[in-house]
Design an enzyme around this catalytic site. Structure first.
Site, PDB file in Angstrom:
ATOM      1  N   LYS A   1      70.600 103.058 -32.033  1.00 42.82           N
ATOM      2  CA  LYS A   1      69.424 103.573 -31.325  1.00 42.82           C
ATOM      3  C   LYS A   1      68.229 103.710 -32.271  1.00 42.82           C
ATOM      4  O   LYS A   1      68.384 104.065 -33.440  1.00 42.82           O
ATOM      5  CB  LYS A   1      69.788 104.930 -30.711  1.00 42.82           C
ATOM      6  CG  LYS A   1      68.772 105.471 -29.702  1.00 42.82           C
ATOM      7  CD  LYS A   1      69.325 106.738 -29.065  1.00 42.82           C
ATOM      8  CE  LYS A   1      68.336 107.310 -28.055  1.00 42.82           C
ATOM      9  NZ  LYS A   1      68.825 108.567 -27.463  1.00 42.82           N
TER      10      LYS A   1
ATOM     11  N   SER B   1      68.337 108.816 -22.559  1.00 44.41           N
ATOM     12  CA  SER B   1      67.377 108.039 -23.313  1.00 44.41           C
ATOM     13  C   SER B   1      68.003 106.881 -24.092  1.00 44.41           C
ATOM     14  O   SER B   1      67.261 106.047 -24.610  1.00 44.41           O
ATOM     15  CB  SER B   1      66.608 108.943 -24.269  1.00 44.41           C
ATOM     16  OG  SER B   1      67.489 109.585 -25.149  1.00 44.41           O
TER      17      SER B   1
ATOM     18  N   SER C   1      71.844 112.079 -22.885  1.00 43.89           N
ATOM     19  CA  SER C   1      71.333 110.752 -23.201  1.00 43.89           C
ATOM     20  C   SER C   1      72.320 109.731 -23.728  1.00 43.89           C
ATOM     21  O   SER C   1      71.940 108.588 -23.940  1.00 43.89           O
ATOM     22  CB  SER C   1      70.162 110.869 -24.176  1.00 43.89           C
ATOM     23  OG  SER C   1      69.076 111.490 -23.519  1.00 43.89           O
TER      24      SER C   1
END
Lengths: 472, 94
Positions: A76, A151, A175
Protein backbone atom coordinates in the site's frame (compact mmCIF):
# COMPACT_ATOMS: atom_id res chain seq x y z
CA UNK A 1 4.13 -24.95 -16.48
CA UNK A 2 1.03 -23.15 -15.31
CA UNK A 3 2.10 -20.39 -12.97
CA UNK A 4 -1.23 -18.65 -12.69
CA UNK A 5 -3.40 -18.73 -9.56
CA UNK A 6 -0.47 -19.25 -7.26
CA UNK A 7 -0.77 -18.89 -3.52
CA UNK A 8 2.26 -18.08 -1.36
CA UNK A 9 2.52 -21.72 -0.36
CA UNK A 10 2.32 -23.06 -3.94
CA UNK A 11 4.70 -20.48 -5.32
CA UNK A 12 7.17 -21.20 -2.54
CA UNK A 13 7.17 -24.92 -3.30
CA UNK A 14 7.76 -24.53 -7.03
CA UNK A 15 10.51 -21.95 -6.43
CA UNK A 16 12.30 -24.13 -3.93
CA UNK A 17 11.91 -27.16 -6.22
CA UNK A 18 13.47 -25.02 -8.97
CA UNK A 19 10.49 -25.68 -11.24
CA UNK A 20 10.42 -21.95 -11.86
CA UNK A 21 12.98 -19.23 -11.18
CA UNK A 22 12.30 -16.09 -9.16
CA UNK A 23 12.92 -14.12 -12.32
CA UNK A 24 10.35 -16.08 -14.35
CA UNK A 25 7.78 -15.66 -11.62
CA UNK A 26 8.47 -11.92 -11.32
CA UNK A 27 8.31 -11.51 -15.10
CA UNK A 28 4.96 -13.25 -15.22
CA UNK A 29 3.47 -11.00 -12.57
CA UNK A 30 4.94 -7.88 -14.20
CA UNK A 31 3.36 -8.91 -17.51
CA UNK A 32 -0.02 -9.47 -15.84
CA UNK A 33 0.24 -6.20 -13.93
CA UNK A 34 0.86 -4.26 -17.15
CA UNK A 35 -1.91 -6.13 -18.96
CA UNK A 36 -4.35 -5.22 -16.20
CA UNK A 37 -3.23 -1.64 -15.73
CA UNK A 38 -6.85 -0.63 -16.41
CA UNK A 39 -7.69 -1.70 -12.86
CA UNK A 40 -5.50 1.15 -11.61
CA UNK A 41 -4.55 -1.08 -8.67
CA UNK A 42 -0.88 -0.05 -8.77
CA UNK A 43 0.14 3.57 -8.44
CA UNK A 44 3.57 2.55 -9.59
CA UNK A 45 5.25 -0.68 -10.58
CA UNK A 46 8.83 -0.51 -9.33
CA UNK A 47 11.68 -0.55 -11.82
CA UNK A 48 13.87 -2.90 -9.78
CA UNK A 49 11.56 -5.92 -9.63
CA UNK A 50 13.90 -8.09 -11.72
CA UNK A 51 16.88 -7.03 -9.61
CA UNK A 52 14.90 -8.00 -6.48
CA UNK A 53 14.18 -11.36 -8.12
CA UNK A 54 17.92 -11.83 -8.59
CA UNK A 55 18.49 -11.30 -4.87
CA UNK A 56 15.67 -13.70 -4.03
CA UNK A 57 17.19 -16.37 -6.29
CA UNK A 58 20.45 -16.15 -4.33
CA UNK A 59 18.56 -17.04 -1.14
CA UNK A 60 16.77 -19.89 -2.90
CA UNK A 61 20.04 -21.24 -4.32
CA UNK A 62 21.73 -21.00 -0.93
CA UNK A 63 18.92 -23.01 0.62
CA UNK A 64 17.95 -20.13 2.94
CA UNK A 65 14.65 -19.15 1.32
CA UNK A 66 11.81 -18.14 3.65
CA UNK A 67 8.15 -18.77 2.83
CA UNK A 68 7.95 -15.39 1.08
CA UNK A 69 11.29 -15.38 -0.77
CA UNK A 70 10.65 -14.59 -4.42
CA UNK A 71 6.95 -14.00 -3.79
CA UNK A 72 5.55 -10.94 -5.66
CA UNK A 73 3.79 -8.65 -3.18
CA UNK A 74 1.87 -5.40 -3.59
CA UNK A 75 2.45 -2.76 -0.92
CA UNK A 76 0.00 0.00 0.00
CA UNK A 77 1.13 3.50 -0.94
CA UNK A 78 1.37 4.62 2.72
CA UNK A 79 4.02 2.10 3.74
CA UNK A 80 7.55 3.44 3.34
CA UNK A 81 10.03 1.71 1.05
CA UNK A 82 13.35 3.58 1.14
CA UNK A 83 14.05 5.46 -2.06
CA UNK A 84 10.60 4.84 -3.49
CA UNK A 85 7.81 7.39 -3.65
CA UNK A 86 5.23 6.95 -0.89
CA UNK A 87 2.43 9.35 -1.66
CA UNK A 88 -0.46 7.98 0.44
CA UNK A 89 -2.26 8.63 -2.86
CA UNK A 90 -2.22 12.33 -2.12
CA UNK A 91 -1.10 15.39 -4.03
CA UNK A 92 0.69 16.57 -0.91
CA UNK A 93 3.24 13.75 -1.14
CA UNK A 94 3.15 13.13 -4.87
CA UNK A 95 6.94 13.19 -5.23
CA UNK A 96 7.97 12.31 -1.70
CA UNK A 97 10.66 9.64 -1.60
CA UNK A 98 10.81 7.61 1.58
CA UNK A 99 13.98 8.26 3.54
CA UNK A 100 13.78 4.97 5.40
CA UNK A 101 12.18 1.55 5.23
CA UNK A 102 9.10 0.85 7.31
CA UNK A 103 9.56 -1.87 9.91
CA UNK A 104 7.46 -4.24 7.80
CA UNK A 105 9.44 -3.34 4.66
CA UNK A 106 12.70 -4.26 6.40
CA UNK A 107 11.23 -7.61 7.37
CA UNK A 108 9.94 -8.32 3.87
CA UNK A 109 13.29 -7.36 2.32
CA UNK A 110 15.22 -9.55 4.72
CA UNK A 111 12.86 -12.41 3.92
CA UNK A 112 13.61 -11.94 0.21
CA UNK A 113 10.12 -11.10 -0.99
CA UNK A 114 9.55 -9.14 -4.20
CA UNK A 115 7.96 -5.73 -3.73
CA UNK A 116 6.23 -5.31 -7.09
CA UNK A 117 4.80 -1.85 -6.60
CA UNK A 118 2.79 0.54 -4.47
CA UNK A 119 -0.99 0.31 -4.56
CA UNK A 120 -3.70 2.93 -4.90
CA UNK A 121 -5.64 3.92 -1.80
CA UNK A 122 -8.03 6.51 -0.43
CA UNK A 123 -6.01 9.68 0.22
CA UNK A 124 -4.17 9.38 3.54
CA UNK A 125 -6.21 6.22 4.19
CA UNK A 126 -9.38 8.24 4.72
CA UNK A 127 -12.15 6.45 2.92
CA UNK A 128 -13.98 3.22 2.22
CA UNK A 129 -13.92 3.05 -1.56
CA UNK A 130 -10.53 4.28 -2.89
CA UNK A 131 -12.55 6.97 -4.70
CA UNK A 132 -10.75 9.75 -2.85
CA UNK A 133 -7.32 8.89 -4.27
CA UNK A 134 -5.75 11.87 -5.99
CA UNK A 135 -4.78 9.45 -8.80
CA UNK A 136 -8.16 8.15 -9.85
CA UNK A 137 -10.28 5.24 -8.78
CA UNK A 138 -9.37 1.56 -8.70
CA UNK A 139 -11.79 -0.91 -10.26
CA UNK A 140 -13.18 -3.97 -8.52
CA UNK A 141 -11.90 -6.95 -10.57
CA UNK A 142 -15.30 -8.64 -10.15
CA UNK A 143 -17.22 -5.72 -11.65
CA UNK A 144 -15.63 -2.61 -13.19
CA UNK A 145 -18.66 -0.48 -12.21
CA UNK A 146 -18.08 -1.22 -8.55
CA UNK A 147 -15.62 0.03 -5.98
CA UNK A 148 -12.94 -2.33 -4.66
CA UNK A 149 -13.53 -0.93 -1.19
CA UNK A 150 -11.07 1.18 0.75
CA UNK A 151 -8.87 2.50 1.87
CA UNK A 152 -6.67 -0.47 0.78
CA UNK A 153 -8.62 -0.86 -2.48
CA UNK A 154 -5.54 -1.11 -4.68
CA UNK A 155 -4.03 -3.89 -2.56
CA UNK A 156 -7.26 -5.92 -2.57
CA UNK A 157 -7.77 -5.37 -6.32
CA UNK A 158 -4.18 -6.46 -6.99
CA UNK A 159 -4.67 -9.76 -5.17
CA UNK A 160 -8.16 -10.39 -6.58
CA UNK A 161 -6.96 -9.37 -10.04
CA UNK A 162 -4.08 -11.85 -9.97
CA UNK A 163 -1.37 -9.19 -10.26
CA UNK A 164 0.20 -9.89 -6.89
CA UNK A 165 0.23 -13.14 -4.93
CA UNK A 166 -0.50 -11.21 -1.75
CA UNK A 167 -0.47 -7.64 -0.48
CA UNK A 168 -0.10 -5.44 2.56
CA UNK A 169 -2.78 -2.98 3.50
CA UNK A 170 -3.49 -0.84 6.54
CA UNK A 171 -6.66 -0.82 8.63
CA UNK A 172 -7.85 2.08 10.78
CA UNK A 173 -11.63 1.57 10.59
CA UNK A 174 -11.85 -1.48 8.34
CA UNK A 175 -9.52 -0.58 5.49
CA UNK A 176 -8.10 -4.09 5.12
CA UNK A 177 -11.19 -6.11 5.96
CA UNK A 178 -13.74 -4.22 3.89
CA UNK A 179 -11.83 -4.17 0.57
CA UNK A 180 -10.92 -7.82 1.16
CA UNK A 181 -14.65 -8.57 1.53
CA UNK A 182 -15.58 -6.51 -1.55
CA UNK A 183 -12.91 -8.22 -3.67
CA UNK A 184 -13.30 -11.78 -2.43
CA UNK A 185 -9.97 -11.94 -0.57
CA UNK A 186 -8.90 -12.74 2.96
CA UNK A 187 -7.92 -9.67 4.99
CA UNK A 188 -6.44 -9.74 8.49
CA UNK A 189 -6.25 -6.83 10.91
CA UNK A 190 -3.94 -8.01 13.69
CA UNK A 191 -4.23 -7.07 17.35
CA UNK A 192 -3.12 -3.47 17.80
CA UNK A 193 0.60 -3.51 18.51
CA UNK A 194 1.42 -6.85 16.88
CA UNK A 195 2.70 -5.28 13.66
CA UNK A 196 4.98 -2.27 13.71
CA UNK A 197 3.62 1.10 12.65
CA UNK A 198 7.14 2.42 12.13
CA UNK A 199 7.12 3.74 8.58
CA UNK A 200 3.35 3.59 8.14
CA UNK A 201 2.00 7.01 7.21
CA UNK A 202 0.01 7.88 10.32
CA UNK A 203 -3.71 8.54 10.00
CA UNK A 204 -5.04 7.74 13.48
CA UNK A 205 -2.23 6.47 15.67
CA UNK A 206 -4.30 4.59 18.25
CA UNK A 207 -6.28 2.80 15.54
CA UNK A 208 -3.89 2.12 12.59
CA UNK A 209 -2.54 -1.37 11.93
CA UNK A 210 -0.82 -2.97 8.94
CA UNK A 211 -1.98 -6.42 7.85
CA UNK A 212 -2.03 -8.92 4.99
CA UNK A 213 -4.54 -9.23 2.15
CA UNK A 214 -4.26 -12.69 0.62
CA UNK A 215 -6.04 -15.37 -1.40
CA UNK A 216 -6.58 -17.72 1.51
CA UNK A 217 -6.25 -18.00 5.28
CA UNK A 218 -3.00 -19.96 5.26
CA UNK A 219 -1.27 -17.27 3.18
CA UNK A 220 -2.56 -14.62 5.61
CA UNK A 221 -1.00 -16.56 8.49
CA UNK A 222 2.29 -16.93 6.60
CA UNK A 223 2.55 -13.24 5.72
CA UNK A 224 1.44 -12.23 9.22
CA UNK A 225 4.26 -14.30 10.72
CA UNK A 226 6.79 -12.43 8.56
CA UNK A 227 5.59 -8.92 9.48
CA UNK A 228 4.59 -9.39 13.12
CA UNK A 229 6.82 -8.89 16.12
CA UNK A 230 8.11 -6.33 18.60
CA UNK A 231 9.53 -3.19 17.06
CA UNK A 232 11.74 -1.01 19.27
CA UNK A 233 11.17 2.00 16.99
CA UNK A 234 7.39 1.91 17.49
CA UNK A 235 6.52 2.86 21.05
CA UNK A 236 3.05 1.34 20.66
CA UNK A 237 4.49 -2.02 19.62
CA UNK A 238 3.41 -4.89 21.87
CA UNK A 239 6.39 -5.84 23.99
CA UNK A 240 6.21 -9.56 23.36
CA UNK A 241 8.07 -12.06 21.20
CA UNK A 242 6.02 -13.24 18.22
CA UNK A 243 4.94 -16.90 18.21
CA UNK A 244 4.46 -18.33 14.73
CA UNK A 245 0.83 -19.01 13.84
CA UNK A 246 1.22 -20.45 10.32
CA UNK A 247 3.22 -23.50 11.40
CA UNK A 248 0.67 -24.41 14.08
CA UNK A 249 -2.59 -23.81 12.19
CA UNK A 250 -5.24 -26.24 13.32
CA UNK A 251 -8.54 -26.26 11.44
CA UNK A 252 -9.82 -29.08 13.67
CA UNK A 253 -9.83 -26.94 16.79
CA UNK A 254 -13.39 -26.72 18.11
CA UNK A 255 -14.50 -23.45 19.62
CA UNK A 256 -17.54 -21.55 20.89
CA UNK A 257 -18.45 -18.82 18.44
CA UNK A 258 -20.84 -15.96 19.23
CA UNK A 259 -22.88 -14.65 16.30
CA UNK A 260 -24.00 -11.04 16.75
CA UNK A 261 -27.65 -11.39 15.88
CA UNK A 262 -28.72 -7.75 15.66
CA UNK A 263 -25.88 -6.98 13.26
CA UNK A 264 -26.88 -9.97 11.14
CA UNK A 265 -30.46 -8.73 10.98
CA UNK A 266 -29.46 -5.18 10.08
CA UNK A 267 -27.33 -6.27 7.12
CA UNK A 268 -28.75 -6.54 3.60
CA UNK A 269 -30.59 -9.78 2.73
CA UNK A 270 -27.75 -10.78 0.38
CA UNK A 271 -25.14 -10.42 3.13
CA UNK A 272 -27.45 -12.18 5.58
CA UNK A 273 -27.84 -15.15 3.22
CA UNK A 274 -24.10 -15.62 2.86
CA UNK A 275 -23.65 -15.15 6.61
CA UNK A 276 -26.18 -17.97 7.18
CA UNK A 277 -24.03 -20.15 4.90
CA UNK A 278 -21.07 -19.20 7.06
CA UNK A 279 -22.89 -20.07 10.29
CA UNK A 280 -23.96 -23.44 8.87
CA UNK A 281 -20.37 -24.11 7.83
CA UNK A 282 -19.05 -23.25 11.30
CA UNK A 283 -21.62 -25.62 12.84
CA UNK A 284 -20.66 -28.38 10.42
CA UNK A 285 -17.03 -27.81 11.33
CA UNK A 286 -17.98 -28.71 14.88
CA UNK A 287 -18.02 -25.31 16.57
CA UNK A 288 -20.69 -24.38 19.11
CA UNK A 289 -22.73 -21.38 17.94
CA UNK A 290 -24.39 -18.97 20.35
CA UNK A 291 -26.30 -15.78 19.62
CA UNK A 292 -25.64 -12.47 21.28
CA UNK A 293 -26.49 -8.82 20.67
CA UNK A 294 -24.37 -5.72 20.71
CA UNK A 295 -25.65 -2.32 21.72
CA UNK A 296 -26.59 -0.15 18.77
CA UNK A 297 -23.60 0.33 16.46
CA UNK A 298 -24.29 4.07 16.10
CA UNK A 299 -22.08 4.68 19.15
CA UNK A 300 -19.22 2.87 17.46
CA UNK A 301 -19.34 5.11 14.42
CA UNK A 302 -19.83 8.29 16.45
CA UNK A 303 -16.89 7.36 18.68
CA UNK A 304 -14.69 6.44 15.75
CA UNK A 305 -15.34 9.62 13.79
CA UNK A 306 -14.52 11.74 16.83
CA UNK A 307 -11.30 9.90 17.75
CA UNK A 308 -10.02 9.16 14.24
CA UNK A 309 -10.57 12.68 12.97
CA UNK A 310 -9.06 14.18 16.14
CA UNK A 311 -5.92 12.06 15.78
CA UNK A 312 -5.82 12.68 12.04
CA UNK A 313 -5.95 16.44 12.52
CA UNK A 314 -2.93 16.13 14.82
CA UNK A 315 -1.05 13.69 12.59
CA UNK A 316 -1.61 15.63 9.40
CA UNK A 317 -0.40 18.86 10.93
CA UNK A 318 3.11 17.69 9.97
CA UNK A 319 2.28 18.38 6.31
CA UNK A 320 3.26 22.02 6.25
CA UNK A 321 5.38 22.23 3.12
CA UNK A 322 8.56 22.87 5.14
CA UNK A 323 10.64 19.69 5.19
CA UNK A 324 8.99 17.42 2.59
CA UNK A 325 5.95 17.21 0.34
CA UNK A 326 4.54 19.87 -1.95
CA UNK A 327 5.10 23.45 -0.90
CA UNK A 328 2.59 26.16 -1.73
CA UNK A 329 3.32 29.86 -2.14
CA UNK A 330 6.31 31.11 -0.29
CA UNK A 331 5.20 34.65 0.59
CA UNK A 332 5.61 34.26 4.32
CA UNK A 333 5.58 31.34 6.71
CA UNK A 334 1.87 31.38 7.46
CA UNK A 335 0.97 31.68 3.78
CA UNK A 336 3.28 28.79 3.02
CA UNK A 337 1.51 26.59 5.57
CA UNK A 338 -1.92 27.59 4.32
CA UNK A 339 -1.17 27.24 0.63
CA UNK A 340 0.70 23.94 1.01
CA UNK A 341 -2.17 22.43 2.95
CA UNK A 342 -5.06 23.90 1.00
CA UNK A 343 -3.66 22.80 -2.35
CA UNK A 344 -2.20 19.52 -1.17
CA UNK A 345 -5.20 17.97 0.59
CA UNK A 346 -8.34 16.59 -1.05
CA UNK A 347 -11.94 17.14 0.02
CA UNK A 348 -12.33 14.16 2.35
CA UNK A 349 -9.05 14.85 4.08
CA UNK A 350 -10.00 18.49 4.63
CA UNK A 351 -13.39 17.43 5.97
CA UNK A 352 -11.82 15.10 8.52
CA UNK A 353 -9.15 17.56 9.56
CA UNK A 354 -11.81 20.22 10.20
CA UNK A 355 -13.99 17.81 12.15
CA UNK A 356 -10.98 16.70 14.18
CA UNK A 357 -10.01 20.31 14.83
CA UNK A 358 -13.53 20.98 16.06
CA UNK A 359 -13.70 18.08 18.52
CA UNK A 360 -10.34 19.03 20.00
CA UNK A 361 -11.03 22.73 20.20
CA UNK A 362 -11.52 24.69 23.38
CA UNK A 363 -15.08 24.35 24.67
CA UNK A 364 -15.79 21.12 22.81
CA UNK A 365 -12.91 18.88 23.85
CA UNK A 366 -14.71 17.46 26.90
CA UNK A 367 -18.05 16.99 25.19
CA UNK A 368 -16.62 15.19 22.19
CA UNK A 369 -13.09 13.88 22.44
CA UNK A 370 -13.01 12.95 26.13
CA UNK A 371 -16.52 11.51 25.86
CA UNK A 372 -15.45 9.42 22.86
CA UNK A 373 -12.46 8.03 24.76
CA UNK A 374 -14.81 6.99 27.52
CA UNK A 375 -17.22 5.47 25.02
CA UNK A 376 -14.31 3.46 23.68
CA UNK A 377 -13.98 1.71 27.05
CA UNK A 378 -17.67 1.03 27.03
CA UNK A 379 -17.40 -0.62 23.61
CA UNK A 380 -14.42 -2.69 24.72
CA UNK A 381 -16.35 -3.85 27.79
CA UNK A 382 -19.07 -5.24 25.53
CA UNK A 383 -16.57 -7.40 23.70
CA UNK A 384 -14.96 -8.54 26.93
CA UNK A 385 -18.36 -9.63 28.24
CA UNK A 386 -18.90 -11.83 25.18
CA UNK A 387 -15.39 -13.26 25.30
CA UNK A 388 -16.14 -14.57 28.79
CA UNK A 389 -18.48 -17.04 27.11
CA UNK A 390 -17.12 -17.40 23.56
CA UNK A 391 -13.74 -17.94 21.93
CA UNK A 392 -14.53 -16.04 18.75
CA UNK A 393 -17.19 -13.68 17.42
CA UNK A 394 -18.74 -13.93 13.95
CA UNK A 395 -20.45 -11.02 12.27
CA UNK A 396 -20.70 -9.36 8.85
CA UNK A 397 -17.86 -7.26 7.47
CA UNK A 398 -20.09 -4.88 5.53
CA UNK A 399 -23.83 -4.21 5.33
CA UNK A 400 -23.80 -4.73 1.54
CA UNK A 401 -21.53 -6.06 -1.19
CA UNK A 402 -19.43 -3.65 -3.27
CA UNK A 403 -21.40 -0.55 -4.20
CA UNK A 404 -21.17 1.36 -7.48
CA UNK A 405 -18.84 4.29 -8.01
CA UNK A 406 -20.40 7.57 -6.93
CA UNK A 407 -23.30 5.90 -5.14
CA UNK A 408 -22.23 7.07 -1.70
CA UNK A 409 -21.60 10.72 -2.46
CA UNK A 410 -22.93 11.79 0.93
CA UNK A 411 -20.01 11.49 3.36
CA UNK A 412 -22.17 10.40 6.29
CA UNK A 413 -23.66 7.59 4.18
CA UNK A 414 -20.14 6.41 3.41
CA UNK A 415 -19.17 6.57 7.09
CA UNK A 416 -22.22 4.49 8.09
CA UNK A 417 -21.05 1.64 5.87
CA UNK A 418 -18.17 1.02 8.30
CA UNK A 419 -20.49 -0.16 11.09
CA UNK A 420 -19.15 -3.69 11.44
CA UNK A 421 -15.45 -3.05 11.16
CA UNK A 422 -14.88 0.05 13.22
CA UNK A 423 -15.22 -1.35 16.74
CA UNK A 424 -12.18 -3.60 16.25
CA UNK A 425 -9.94 -0.61 15.72
CA UNK A 426 -11.44 1.11 18.76
CA UNK A 427 -10.84 -1.98 20.90
CA UNK A 428 -7.56 -3.15 19.31
CA UNK A 429 -8.94 -6.66 18.77
CA UNK A 430 -7.87 -8.81 15.81
CA UNK A 431 -10.30 -9.56 13.02
CA UNK A 432 -10.26 -11.38 9.71
CA UNK A 433 -12.50 -11.12 6.67
CA UNK A 434 -13.12 -14.41 4.88
CA UNK A 435 -14.95 -14.87 1.55
CA UNK A 436 -18.37 -16.48 2.08
CA UNK A 437 -19.43 -16.66 -1.56
CA UNK A 438 -21.11 -14.39 -4.08
CA UNK A 439 -24.33 -12.41 -4.00
CA UNK A 440 -26.93 -12.58 -6.78
CA UNK A 441 -25.03 -9.92 -8.75
CA UNK A 442 -21.82 -11.96 -8.72
CA UNK A 443 -20.14 -9.75 -6.14
CA UNK A 444 -18.18 -11.25 -3.25
CA UNK A 445 -19.52 -11.20 0.32
CA UNK A 446 -17.22 -11.57 3.31
CA UNK A 447 -17.78 -12.71 6.89
CA UNK A 448 -15.77 -11.45 9.86
CA UNK A 449 -14.30 -13.51 12.64
CA UNK A 450 -13.04 -11.62 15.67
CA UNK A 451 -10.61 -12.91 18.24
CA UNK A 452 -9.39 -11.94 21.67
CA UNK A 453 -6.44 -9.62 22.02
CA UNK A 454 -3.25 -11.44 20.91
CA UNK A 455 -5.43 -14.46 20.05
CA UNK A 456 -4.43 -14.68 16.37
CA UNK A 457 -3.82 -18.43 16.60
CA UNK A 458 -7.41 -19.18 17.62
CA UNK A 459 -8.68 -16.62 15.15
CA UNK A 460 -6.78 -18.12 12.22
CA UNK A 461 -7.66 -21.66 13.27
CA UNK A 462 -11.34 -20.70 13.22
CA UNK A 463 -10.93 -18.90 9.91
CA UNK A 464 -9.21 -21.90 8.36
CA UNK A 465 -11.97 -24.24 9.51
CA UNK A 466 -14.60 -21.93 7.99
CA UNK A 467 -12.71 -21.65 4.71
CA UNK A 468 -12.24 -25.40 4.54
CA UNK A 469 -15.89 -26.15 5.27
CA UNK A 470 -17.16 -23.64 2.73
CA UNK A 471 -14.85 -25.17 0.11
CA UNK A 472 -15.10 -22.20 -2.25
CA UNK B 1 -24.39 23.56 18.41
CA UNK B 2 -25.08 24.35 14.83
CA UNK B 3 -22.07 24.94 12.62
CA UNK B 4 -22.11 28.23 10.69
CA UNK B 5 -19.91 29.43 7.85
CA UNK B 6 -17.91 31.53 10.30
CA UNK B 7 -17.19 28.38 12.33
CA UNK B 8 -15.87 26.64 9.22
CA UNK B 9 -13.66 29.66 8.58
CA UNK B 10 -12.43 29.59 12.18
CA UNK B 11 -11.65 25.86 12.04
CA UNK B 12 -9.92 26.24 8.69
CA UNK B 13 -7.80 29.00 10.20
CA UNK B 14 -6.85 26.75 13.14
CA UNK B 15 -5.97 23.95 10.72
CA UNK B 16 -3.94 26.35 8.56
CA UNK B 17 -6.09 25.87 5.46
CA UNK B 18 -8.23 28.11 3.29
CA UNK B 19 -11.41 26.90 1.71
CA UNK B 20 -13.22 28.50 -1.23
CA UNK B 21 -16.71 29.92 -0.70
CA UNK B 22 -18.24 26.95 -2.49
CA UNK B 23 -16.20 24.53 -0.33
CA UNK B 24 -17.32 26.45 2.77
CA UNK B 25 -20.99 25.85 1.90
CA UNK B 26 -20.43 22.15 1.30
CA UNK B 27 -18.27 21.71 4.38
CA UNK B 28 -20.77 23.60 6.53
CA UNK B 29 -23.52 21.25 5.40
CA UNK B 30 -21.38 18.11 5.76
CA UNK B 31 -19.98 19.07 9.15
CA UNK B 32 -23.45 19.87 10.49
CA UNK B 33 -24.71 16.47 9.42
CA UNK B 34 -21.70 14.57 10.70
CA UNK B 35 -21.58 16.51 13.95
CA UNK B 36 -25.26 15.81 14.56
CA UNK B 37 -24.46 12.13 14.20
CA UNK B 38 -21.29 12.00 16.29
CA UNK B 39 -22.95 14.06 19.03
CA UNK B 40 -24.68 10.83 19.97
CA UNK B 41 -21.44 9.96 21.72
CA UNK B 42 -22.59 12.33 24.47
CA UNK B 43 -25.42 9.91 25.23
CA UNK B 44 -22.98 7.32 26.53
CA UNK B 45 -23.24 7.47 30.27
CA UNK B 46 -20.38 9.16 32.04
CA UNK B 47 -20.32 6.51 34.75
CA UNK B 48 -19.15 3.84 32.35
CA UNK B 49 -15.64 3.54 31.08
CA UNK B 50 -13.27 5.81 32.88
CA UNK B 51 -9.75 4.88 31.81
CA UNK B 52 -7.84 3.27 34.67
CA UNK B 53 -5.08 5.48 36.05
CA UNK B 54 -1.75 4.29 34.69
CA UNK B 55 -3.43 2.24 31.96
CA UNK B 56 -1.56 4.13 29.31
CA UNK B 57 2.03 5.16 29.78
CA UNK B 58 4.78 6.56 27.62
CA UNK B 59 7.36 4.16 26.26
CA UNK B 60 10.81 5.65 26.02
CA UNK B 61 14.22 4.28 25.28
CA UNK B 62 17.34 5.16 27.23
CA UNK B 63 19.10 8.23 25.93
CA UNK B 64 22.24 6.38 24.92
CA UNK B 65 24.02 5.30 21.73
CA UNK B 66 23.34 8.28 19.49
CA UNK B 67 23.93 7.58 15.82
CA UNK B 68 26.94 9.16 14.13
CA UNK B 69 26.28 12.83 13.57
CA UNK B 70 25.30 13.74 10.03
CA UNK B 71 24.68 10.27 8.60
CA UNK B 72 21.04 10.99 7.79
CA UNK B 73 21.41 14.66 6.86
CA UNK B 74 21.60 14.34 3.07
CA UNK B 75 18.72 11.87 2.89
CA UNK B 76 16.51 14.12 4.97
CA UNK B 77 17.45 17.53 3.55
CA UNK B 78 17.17 16.26 -0.04
CA UNK B 79 13.42 15.80 0.57
CA UNK B 80 12.91 19.48 1.32
CA UNK B 81 11.22 21.61 -1.34
CA UNK B 82 13.95 24.20 -0.95
CA UNK B 83 17.38 23.92 0.60
CA UNK B 84 20.51 25.93 1.17
CA UNK B 85 23.36 23.51 1.67
CA UNK B 86 22.55 21.34 4.65
CA UNK B 87 19.65 23.47 5.72
CA UNK B 88 15.98 23.54 4.80
CA UNK B 89 15.19 26.94 3.37
CA UNK B 90 11.97 28.94 3.97
CA UNK B 91 10.99 32.58 3.65
CA UNK B 92 11.99 34.90 6.46
CA UNK B 93 10.03 34.10 9.61
CA UNK B 94 10.47 37.21 11.70
Amino acid sequence: MDISNLTIKKAHSILVAKEVSARELAERYLKEAHAKSGLNAYREIFDDVIAQAGEAQKLIDAGTATMVTGIPLAIKDNILIKGKIASASSKMLENYRASYDAGVTEKLRRAGSILVGRTNMDEFAMGSSTESSFYGKTLNPHNPKCVPGGSSGGSAAAVAGGIAIAALGSDTGGSIRQPAAFCGCVGLKPTYGKVSRYGLGAYSSSLDQIGPITQNVEDAAILYDIIAGHEPKDSTSANMAHQSVATTLNADRKMTIAVIENYLNEASPEVRNRMMDGIKALEKAGHKIMYRNFINSKYDIATYYVIATAEASANLSRYDGVRYGNRGSNENLKEMFIQSRSLGFGEEVKRRILLGTFVLSSGYYDAYYIKAQKARHFIKAQYEAIFKEADLIFMPVTPTSAFEFGSKADPLEMYLSDIYTISLNLTGLPGISIPLGMDSKGLPVGGQLIGQAYGEQALLDGALSLERELGL
Amino acid sequence: MEIEIKDVEHLAGLARMVVSDKEKELLCHDLREILAYVSQVKEVSVAIGEPEPGELHNVMRDDVNPHESGIHTETLVSAAPSRAGNRVSVKKIL
